[in-house]
Design a protein around this motif. Structure first.
Motif, PDB file in Angstrom:
ATOM      1  N   ALA B  16      -7.986  25.463   7.137  1.00  0.00           N
ATOM      2  CA  ALA B  16      -8.556  25.659   5.806  1.00  0.00           C
ATOM      3  C   ALA B  16     -10.064  25.881   5.900  1.00  0.00           C
ATOM      4  CB  ALA B  16      -8.246  24.457   4.925  1.00  0.00           C
ATOM      5  N   LYS B  17     -10.721  25.098   6.722  1.00  0.00           N
ATOM      6  CA  LYS B  17     -12.171  25.238   6.898  1.00  0.00           C
ATOM      7  C   LYS B  17     -12.515  26.631   7.378  1.00  0.00           C
ATOM      8  CE  LYS B  17     -15.855  22.896   9.561  1.00  0.00           C
ATOM      9  NZ  LYS B  17     -15.604  23.282  10.964  1.00  0.00           N
ATOM     10  N   LYS B  18     -11.768  27.100   8.345  1.00  0.00           N
ATOM     11  CA  LYS B  18     -11.997  28.442   8.882  1.00  0.00           C
ATOM     12  C   LYS B  18     -11.794  29.515   7.812  1.00  0.00           C
ATOM     13  CE  LYS B  18      -9.961  31.671  12.241  1.00  0.00           C
ATOM     14  NZ  LYS B  18      -8.989  31.800  13.357  1.00  0.00           N
ATOM     15  N   LEU B  19     -10.679  29.426   7.096  1.00  0.00           N
ATOM     16  CA  LEU B  19     -10.348  30.475   6.124  1.00  0.00           C
ATOM     17  C   LEU B  19     -11.245  30.420   4.894  1.00  0.00           C
ATOM     18  CD1 LEU B  19      -6.452  30.495   6.412  1.00  0.00           C
ATOM     19  CD2 LEU B  19      -8.078  32.178   7.284  1.00  0.00           C
ATOM     20  N   PHE B  20     -11.559  29.208   4.420  1.00  0.00           N
ATOM     21  CA  PHE B  20     -12.464  29.084   3.280  1.00  0.00           C
ATOM     22  C   PHE B  20     -13.805  29.748   3.593  1.00  0.00           C
ATOM     23  CE2 PHE B  20     -10.388  24.963   1.494  1.00  0.00           C
ATOM     24  CZ  PHE B  20      -9.381  25.727   0.961  1.00  0.00           C
ATOM     25  N   SER B  21     -14.299  29.535   4.792  1.00  0.00           N
ATOM     26  CA  SER B  21     -15.619  30.085   5.133  1.00  0.00           C
ATOM     27  C   SER B  21     -15.592  31.604   5.216  1.00  0.00           C
ATOM     28  CB  SER B  21     -16.114  29.491   6.451  1.00  0.00           C
ATOM     29  OG  SER B  21     -15.429  30.059   7.542  1.00  0.00           O
ATOM     30  N   ARG B  22     -14.435  32.154   5.579  1.00  0.00           N
ATOM     31  CA  ARG B  22     -14.362  33.613   5.746  1.00  0.00           C
ATOM     32  C   ARG B  22     -13.970  34.334   4.470  1.00  0.00           C
ATOM     33  NH1 ARG B  22     -14.027  31.562  10.430  1.00  0.00           N
ATOM     34  NH2 ARG B  22     -14.233  32.622  12.449  1.00  0.00           N
ATOM     35  N   GLN B  23     -13.177  33.672   3.620  1.00  0.00           N
ATOM     36  CA  GLN B  23     -12.641  34.377   2.449  1.00  0.00           C
ATOM     37  C   GLN B  23     -12.978  33.686   1.136  1.00  0.00           C
ATOM     38  OE1 GLN B  23      -8.453  34.212   3.331  1.00  0.00           O
ATOM     39  NE2 GLN B  23      -8.604  35.719   4.972  1.00  0.00           N
ATOM     40  N   GLY B  24     -13.618  32.542   1.231  1.00  0.00           N
ATOM     41  CA  GLY B  24     -13.887  31.767   0.028  1.00  0.00           C
ATOM     42  C   GLY B  24     -12.692  30.908  -0.359  1.00  0.00           C
ATOM     43  N   PHE B  25     -12.936  29.930  -1.203  1.00  0.00           N
ATOM     44  CA  PHE B  25     -11.871  29.018  -1.638  1.00  0.00           C
ATOM     45  C   PHE B  25     -10.819  29.754  -2.457  1.00  0.00           C
ATOM     46  CE2 PHE B  25     -10.085  26.058  -4.760  1.00  0.00           C
ATOM     47  CZ  PHE B  25      -9.647  25.034  -3.950  1.00  0.00           C
ATOM     48  N   GLN B  26     -11.299  30.496  -3.438  1.00  0.00           N
ATOM     49  CA  GLN B  26     -10.375  31.221  -4.305  1.00  0.00           C
ATOM     50  C   GLN B  26      -9.629  32.321  -3.568  1.00  0.00           C
ATOM     51  OE1 GLN B  26     -13.341  32.297  -7.266  1.00  0.00           O
ATOM     52  NE2 GLN B  26     -12.286  31.097  -8.821  1.00  0.00           N
ATOM     53  N   GLY B  27     -10.296  32.904  -2.583  1.00  0.00           N
ATOM     54  CA  GLY B  27      -9.701  34.018  -1.864  1.00  0.00           C
ATOM     55  C   GLY B  27      -8.725  33.597  -0.779  1.00  0.00           C
ATOM     56  N   THR B  28      -8.562  32.299  -0.622  1.00  0.00           N
ATOM     57  CA  THR B  28      -7.652  31.793   0.409  1.00  0.00           C
ATOM     58  C   THR B  28      -6.449  31.124  -0.242  1.00  0.00           C
ATOM     59  OG1 THR B  28      -9.523  31.397   1.903  1.00  0.00           O
ATOM     60  CG2 THR B  28      -7.451  30.272   2.397  1.00  0.00           C
ATOM     61  N   SER B  29      -5.257  31.509   0.159  1.00  0.00           N
ATOM     62  CA  SER B  29      -4.051  30.908  -0.405  1.00  0.00           C
ATOM     63  C   SER B  29      -3.536  29.802   0.505  1.00  0.00           C
ATOM     64  CB  SER B  29      -2.965  31.965  -0.588  1.00  0.00           C
ATOM     65  OG  SER B  29      -2.447  32.355   0.659  1.00  0.00           O
ATOM     66  N   VAL B  30      -2.782  28.893  -0.107  1.00  0.00           N
ATOM     67  CA  VAL B  30      -2.171  27.802   0.642  1.00  0.00           C
ATOM     68  C   VAL B  30      -1.247  28.360   1.731  1.00  0.00           C
ATOM     69  CG1 VAL B  30      -0.621  25.827   0.471  1.00  0.00           C
ATOM     70  CG2 VAL B  30      -2.321  26.215  -1.304  1.00  0.00           C
ATOM     71  N   ARG B  31      -0.588  29.437   1.404  1.00  0.00           N
ATOM     72  CA  ARG B  31       0.288  30.083   2.388  1.00  0.00           C
ATOM     73  C   ARG B  31      -0.487  30.517   3.625  1.00  0.00           C
ATOM     74  NH1 ARG B  31       3.108  30.875  -2.342  1.00  0.00           N
ATOM     75  NH2 ARG B  31       5.355  31.192  -2.089  1.00  0.00           N
ATOM     76  N   GLN B  32      -1.638  31.118   3.400  1.00  0.00           N
ATOM     77  CA  GLN B  32      -2.482  31.559   4.513  1.00  0.00           C
ATOM     78  C   GLN B  32      -2.896  30.383   5.389  1.00  0.00           C
ATOM     79  OE1 GLN B  32      -5.415  33.921   2.188  1.00  0.00           O
ATOM     80  NE2 GLN B  32      -5.550  35.208   4.015  1.00  0.00           N
ATOM     81  N   LYS B  51      -4.453  22.140  -2.955  1.00  0.00           N
ATOM     82  CA  LYS B  51      -5.498  22.914  -2.277  1.00  0.00           C
ATOM     83  C   LYS B  51      -6.891  22.312  -2.511  1.00  0.00           C
ATOM     84  CE  LYS B  51      -7.245  27.685  -2.616  1.00  0.00           C
ATOM     85  NZ  LYS B  51      -7.086  28.911  -3.440  1.00  0.00           N
ATOM     86  N   GLU B  52      -7.128  21.910  -3.735  1.00  0.00           N
ATOM     87  CA  GLU B  52      -8.430  21.331  -4.092  1.00  0.00           C
ATOM     88  C   GLU B  52      -8.741  20.090  -3.257  1.00  0.00           C
ATOM     89  OE1 GLU B  52     -11.628  22.060  -6.880  1.00  0.00           O
ATOM     90  OE2 GLU B  52      -9.626  22.951  -7.013  1.00  0.00           O
ATOM     91  N   LYS B  53      -7.742  19.277  -3.057  1.00  0.00           N
ATOM     92  CA  LYS B  53      -7.913  18.059  -2.276  1.00  0.00           C
ATOM     93  C   LYS B  53      -8.218  18.378  -0.807  1.00  0.00           C
ATOM     94  CE  LYS B  53      -6.459  15.226  -5.677  1.00  0.00           C
ATOM     95  NZ  LYS B  53      -5.034  14.767  -5.688  1.00  0.00           N
ATOM     96  N   VAL B  54      -7.660  19.477  -0.334  1.00  0.00           N
ATOM     97  CA  VAL B  54      -7.955  19.903   1.038  1.00  0.00           C
ATOM     98  C   VAL B  54      -9.452  20.176   1.162  1.00  0.00           C
ATOM     99  CG1 VAL B  54      -7.611  21.689   2.783  1.00  0.00           C
ATOM    100  CG2 VAL B  54      -5.675  20.904   1.430  1.00  0.00           C
ATOM    101  N   PHE B  55      -9.995  20.817   0.144  1.00  0.00           N
ATOM    102  CA  PHE B  55     -11.432  21.111   0.152  1.00  0.00           C
ATOM    103  C   PHE B  55     -12.253  19.829   0.274  1.00  0.00           C
ATOM    104  CE2 PHE B  55     -15.546  21.715  -1.786  1.00  0.00           C
ATOM    105  CZ  PHE B  55     -15.953  22.927  -1.263  1.00  0.00           C
ATOM    106  N   HIS B  56     -11.919  18.871  -0.551  1.00  0.00           N
ATOM    107  CA  HIS B  56     -12.666  17.614  -0.501  1.00  0.00           C
ATOM    108  C   HIS B  56     -12.519  16.930   0.853  1.00  0.00           C
ATOM    109  CE1 HIS B  56     -12.331  17.962  -5.002  1.00  0.00           C
ATOM    110  NE2 HIS B  56     -13.619  17.754  -4.832  1.00  0.00           N
TER     111      HIS B  56
END
Lengths: 199, 199
Positions: B16-32, B51-56
């Motif tokens: 999640a950390k990797k994908l959030f940084s590359r695509q943003g939170f909204q641009g990353t799906s749980v499936r991805q 998903k939100e809790k993953v961010f935290h």
DNA sequence: GTCTATATCGCGATAGAC
DNA sequence: GTCTATCGCGATATAGAC
């Protein structure tokens, strides 16, 4: 193109620009845009052909195309030329905060749209890089690495855009344009050791 | 907490950390995220509750909590203290580029999550502001407006983060940490007219 | 602890009435 | 030029089998 068409088209454009800057492109739905514009949901497709096209239209409409690139050719002197560029960039980003925020968002998120944005902005920075290099040759600027110098100048110039975090840290919450321009320029020229900058 | 649970939890966290940084939170799906982690789609809900809790969780796990706030108390001297803060921030943002990119994204997009992020970052900048003010009183720093000075320092310090646009403008595409730290610090101290900075 | 299957929702886009 | 109604898709999240 009738008056009403232009009118509604522009209202959608303004609404989208506003919402994109506040919520991001992905975070803004076509439905939201149309609600904000007082338009029907179908009109985005009718006028622009989709949400993505609205984004491009915003850019082609509001980006200050030649405003910079014309003037800067007139100034070959590194210190004056760089000063002009920095002044104009800060002025722009404090004047049309919505558009400059949108630019920043696309850059940070590295969107496909970022490449288009880049094609507008990078010529200006390229010129700044040139002037930095030329200025060092002429003994006007003093730095070790051109890359690091350019990076520093860009960071300092765009400082106010980076600072969503600093809003609580600043005592004045609305920056005065002229004051910000002058102070930033002062810091940058001093850091570069440019002549005329007091020690 | 079994080993396999920890293992899968962490794999999801890293993905999640990797994908959030590359695509943003909204641009990353749980499936991805789950595909990247080699996990089933349902496990995000199972382990984190959404998903939100993953961010935290990412934030609580990877943000260098006391790393800064402990050290800076030891240094009261404005020049040395400010230098330490700047050094540490640059070092952090060049070391964990993913997390610092995520921070920047949330700030720029002004997400609800930005407020949490802010609570971690703003104490550091607040300390920087204090040192700037104190340094001026002691005749070590020279500037007109404290707000403008802080703004400048923040911009210059975070310059490399702001520059997705500059990637094509720079000849070196991977910044060396130590070099960047030293050059940036040099520019900033010189701009502030700090003693020991060559003219 | 991990899976499949599914419920529910909101999105962008469009066909067709007016 | 503007509307309503709807299609098709992909999202998050979960119930229940294993």
């Amino acid at each position: 193109m009738t008056q009403t068409e232009t009118d509604m088209k522009m209202r959608i454009l303004y609404a989208a620009k506003k919402l994109f800057s506040r919520q991001g492109f992905q975070g803004t739905s076509v439905r939201q845009i149309c609600e904000e514009a007082g338009a029907n949901v179908a009109l985005v497709s009718y006028y622009f052909g989709g949400k993505e096209k609205v984004f491009h239209a915003i850019f082609e409409h509001f980006f200050p195309g030649r405003h910079l690139s014309e003037q800067e050719d007139h100034i070959a002197h590194p210190v004056q030329g760089l000063s002009l560029i920095i002044r104009e960039i800060i002025r722009f980003s404090l004047t049309d905060r919505e558009l400059s925020t949108i630019i920043q968002q696309e850059m940070v998120l590295n969107t496909p749209r970022a490449e288009v944005v880049n094609s507008f902005t990078s010529p200006v920075w390229s010129k700044a890089r040139m002037l930095l290099e030329q200025g060092r040759k002429e003994g006007l600027f003093h730095y070790e690495s051109l890359d690091q110098a350019l990076l520093f100048v860009m960071g300092a110039t765009l400082a106010h855009k980076q600072i969503g975090c600093g809003r609580t840290l600043l005592s004045l919450h609305d920056l005065l344009v002229d004051e910000t321009v002058e102070h930033t320029l002062h810091f940058i020229l001093k850091a570069l050791g440019a002549p005329g900058s007091p020690a």
